[in-house]
Design a protein around this motif. Structure first.
Motif, short mmCIF file in Angstrom:
data_model
loop_
_atom_site.label_atom_id
_atom_site.label_comp_id
_atom_site.label_asym_id
_atom_site.label_seq_id
_atom_site.Cartn_x
_atom_site.Cartn_y
_atom_site.Cartn_z
N GLY A 36 0.82 -1.22 0.00
CA GLY A 36 0.00 0.00 0.00
C GLY A 36 0.84 1.27 0.00
O GLY A 36 0.78 2.08 -0.92
N ALA A 37 1.67 1.43 1.06
CA ALA A 37 2.33 2.73 1.26
C ALA A 37 3.53 2.95 0.32
O ALA A 37 3.67 4.04 -0.24
CB ALA A 37 2.78 2.86 2.72
N MET A 38 4.38 1.93 0.15
CA MET A 38 5.63 2.18 -0.61
C MET A 38 5.37 2.65 -2.05
O MET A 38 5.92 3.70 -2.46
CB MET A 38 6.52 0.93 -0.56
N ALA A 256 -2.24 12.57 12.19
CA ALA A 256 -1.15 11.73 11.66
C ALA A 256 0.17 12.09 12.35
O ALA A 256 0.93 11.19 12.75
CB ALA A 256 -1.03 11.92 10.15
N LEU A 257 0.42 13.39 12.51
CA LEU A 257 1.68 13.80 13.16
C LEU A 257 1.71 13.28 14.61
O LEU A 257 2.72 12.75 15.07
CB LEU A 257 1.81 15.33 13.14
N ALA A 284 3.79 -1.13 16.12
CA ALA A 284 3.57 -1.25 14.67
C ALA A 284 2.11 -1.00 14.33
O ALA A 284 1.79 -0.35 13.33
CB ALA A 284 4.00 -2.62 14.18
N TRP A 285 1.20 -1.50 15.18
CA TRP A 285 -0.23 -1.29 14.89
C TRP A 285 -0.64 0.16 15.17
O TRP A 285 -1.54 0.70 14.53
CB TRP A 285 -1.10 -2.28 15.66
N ALA A 286 0.02 0.79 16.18
CA ALA A 286 -0.26 2.22 16.42
C ALA A 286 0.22 3.02 15.21
O ALA A 286 -0.43 3.98 14.79
CB ALA A 286 0.47 2.69 17.68
N PHE A 287 1.36 2.61 14.64
CA PHE A 287 1.92 3.29 13.46
C PHE A 287 0.92 3.22 12.31
O PHE A 287 0.69 4.21 11.62
CB PHE A 287 3.23 2.57 13.10
N VAL A 288 0.32 2.04 12.13
CA VAL A 288 -0.62 1.86 11.01
C VAL A 288 -1.93 2.60 11.28
O VAL A 288 -2.35 3.46 10.49
CB VAL A 288 -0.87 0.36 10.78
N ALA A 289 -2.59 2.28 12.41
CA ALA A 289 -3.95 2.81 12.63
C ALA A 289 -3.93 4.28 13.03
O ALA A 289 -4.83 5.04 12.67
CB ALA A 289 -4.66 1.97 13.69
N GLY A 290 -2.89 4.70 13.79
CA GLY A 290 -2.88 6.06 14.31
C GLY A 290 -2.12 7.04 13.44
O GLY A 290 -2.23 8.26 13.63
N PHE A 291 -1.30 6.53 12.50
CA PHE A 291 -0.49 7.44 11.68
C PHE A 291 -0.76 7.26 10.18
O PHE A 291 -1.17 8.20 9.49
CB PHE A 291 1.00 7.21 12.01
N ILE A 292 -0.55 6.01 9.68
CA ILE A 292 -0.68 5.81 8.22
C ILE A 292 -2.11 6.13 7.75
O ILE A 292 -2.30 6.78 6.72
CB ILE A 292 -0.31 4.34 7.85
N LEU A 293 -3.13 5.66 8.49
CA LEU A 293 -4.51 5.85 8.01
C LEU A 293 -4.92 7.33 7.95
O LEU A 293 -5.40 7.79 6.91
CB LEU A 293 -5.50 5.04 8.84
N PRO A 294 -4.70 8.12 9.04
CA PRO A 294 -5.06 9.53 8.90
C PRO A 294 -4.17 10.26 7.90
O PRO A 294 -4.63 11.17 7.19
CB PRO A 294 -4.87 10.11 10.32
N VAL A 296 -2.73 9.09 5.02
CA VAL A 296 -3.09 8.86 3.61
C VAL A 296 -4.48 9.41 3.31
O VAL A 296 -4.69 10.05 2.27
CB VAL A 296 -2.95 7.36 3.25
N SER A 297 -5.44 9.22 4.25
CA SER A 297 -6.78 9.74 3.94
C SER A 297 -6.80 11.27 3.97
O SER A 297 -7.47 11.90 3.15
CB SER A 297 -7.84 9.14 4.88
#
Ligand code: HEM
Length: 380
Positions: A36-38, A256-257, A284-294, A296-297
């Motif tokens: 997804g991200a790369m 995200a920040l 790792a899950w905090a990184f995904v749900a708390g950072f990557i999701l906000p 990218v959206s």
């Protein structure tokens, strides 16, 4: 190409979060980060590098690089999913490192061919690509140096999260938020220039420290946290009204920040031996749900209109941006809750992240269909 990468990334995120309890952890994380991200980051950099160097836009042949990265990511996920495909790990790393190297070389050429100095955001992007290449070389090195595999895995993990994704995100956010609020900040360039050494030194110390000498990682973590804390403080001073709002991309970018900083802090807690025995801390899950999701959206809400119809901006873009950003503030709160819960081992946090993301995907699909109908009626 870029809108397709955005939708691919959002779909991969949602699928991986829903699938995470069945698939292995590494497979789900790589579906999010490597599939997804790369490729999305590669696509976004190919779009921004010409802007930062004030050169002509990227040639269409450059689209091969996100595709190569995507193929690398897909191979890795397959390698984690099917035990007979172990060769997929080095093969995927090789494809992705080739793509990262080619993008880096292209960026250096653009820099060399421009008049004057590039925007300092470019230095961050090149540092991020160097971190990714080093992280992937670490995976290749573990094939010929298996006794060091656990240390090289930690090197890979930190160079990728704090380095590749973290540096790209911090620089992009610093430039993007003032664009979102419509109030340019003349301090962005000088601050990015001043903060890069802290971020790079911090990333390297955390990565090498976590791999081979723990105390270094603590010093690195403190250095790495300086730029996002300075950025967050400035945002709260300059853009508070847009950040604390029900609609728009600003609340998502701020969430995200905060998620990036929060997941790095959880990573530090996890490094304390007494805390690591509790499996509840999941940086790792905090990184995904708390950072990557906000991230990218939020970035998609602001950038999709330009990526769909580059050139002169008019009412069509503003309307689509409004539609994509509707309830952005509520989404940001839900992502913060999701990231905090997932990061402290509560599985419902991932589910909440996935549901919030799926709602955004539906909202974005409706907004895009409406925008395309309007465009077909007045194509100019
Ligand atoms: C495309 C080539 C890649 C390859 C071949 C690869 C390979 C690996 C391997 C072998 C591991 C160890 C898995 C384990 O301990 O079970 C790992 C872990 C990890 N990788 Fe990658 N990776 C790739 C790309 C990425 C990217 C692009 C990111 C992030 C942007 C990333 C982030 C991570 C993280 C966070 C972990 C730790 C997972 C955990 O905590 O379980 N990887 N990777």
């Amino acid at each position: 190409m870029l809108p397709a990468l955005v939708f691919l990334a959002l779909t991969a995120f949602a699928a991986a979060l829903l699938w995470s309890s069945h698939a292995g952890r590494a497979a789900a994380l790589h579906l999010i980060l490597a599939v997804g991200a790369m490729p999305l980051i590669f696509g976004a950099m190919s779009h921004f590098i010409p802007v930062l160097t004030r050169t002509r836009s990227a040639p269409s042949a450059l689209a091969i690089l996100p595709v190569l990265a995507l193929a690398g990511g897909a191979l890795v996920v397959a390698a984690f999913g099917f035990p007979g495909m172990l060769w997929g790990q080095p093969a995927g790393a090789l494809l992705a490192v080739t793509a990262a190297g080619a993008l880096f070389v292209w960026s250096r050429r653009r820099r060399a061919g421009m008049l004057g100095r590039p925007h300092p955001c470019l230095d961050w992007y090149e540092a991020a690509l160097a971190c990714l290449a080093a992280a992937l070389l670490a995976i290749l090195a573990s094939v010929i140096w298996p006794q060091q595999a656990p240390a090289l895995r930690r090197l890979h993990l930190h160079l990728n999260t704090l380095g590749f994704v973290g540096l790209t995100a911090m620089a992009t956010l610093a430039v993007l938020l003032p664009t979102v609020t419509g109030r340019p900040d003349p301090q962005v360039g000088p601050r990015l220039r001043r903060d890069l050494p802290w971020a790079v030194a911090g990333t390297l110390l955390v990565a090498f420290g976590a791999a081979w000498y723990g105390p270094l990682a603590w010093i690195g973590g403190a250095l790495w946290a300086i730029p996002p804390m300075r950025l967050g403080t400035r945002w709260l001073r300059l853009h508070r009204a847009e950040i604390v709002a029900l609609h728009g991309a600003a609340p998502l970018l701020t969430a995200a920040l905060a998620g990036l900083l929060g997941s790095a802090m959880l990573g530090a807690v996890n490094a304390i031996p007494a805390a690591a025995t509790f499996h509840s801390v999941q940086p790792a899950w905090a990184f995904v749900a708390g950072f990557i999701l906000p991230l990218v959206s939020g970035a998609a809400s602001q950038l999709l209109p330009v990526w769909l119809r580059p050139g002169v901006q008019f009412g069509w873009h503003a309307r689509l941006r409004n539609d994509l950003g509707r309830y952005g503030g509520a989404r940001a709160v839900l992502f913060v809750i999701a990231g905090s819960a997932a990061g402290t081992g509560r599985e419902w946090g991932l589910l909440l992240g996935a549901v919030t993301l799926i709602l955004f995907l539906l909202q974005a699909s409706i907004a895009l269909v409406q925008a395309l109908i309007i465009q077909s009626r007045s194509p100019s």
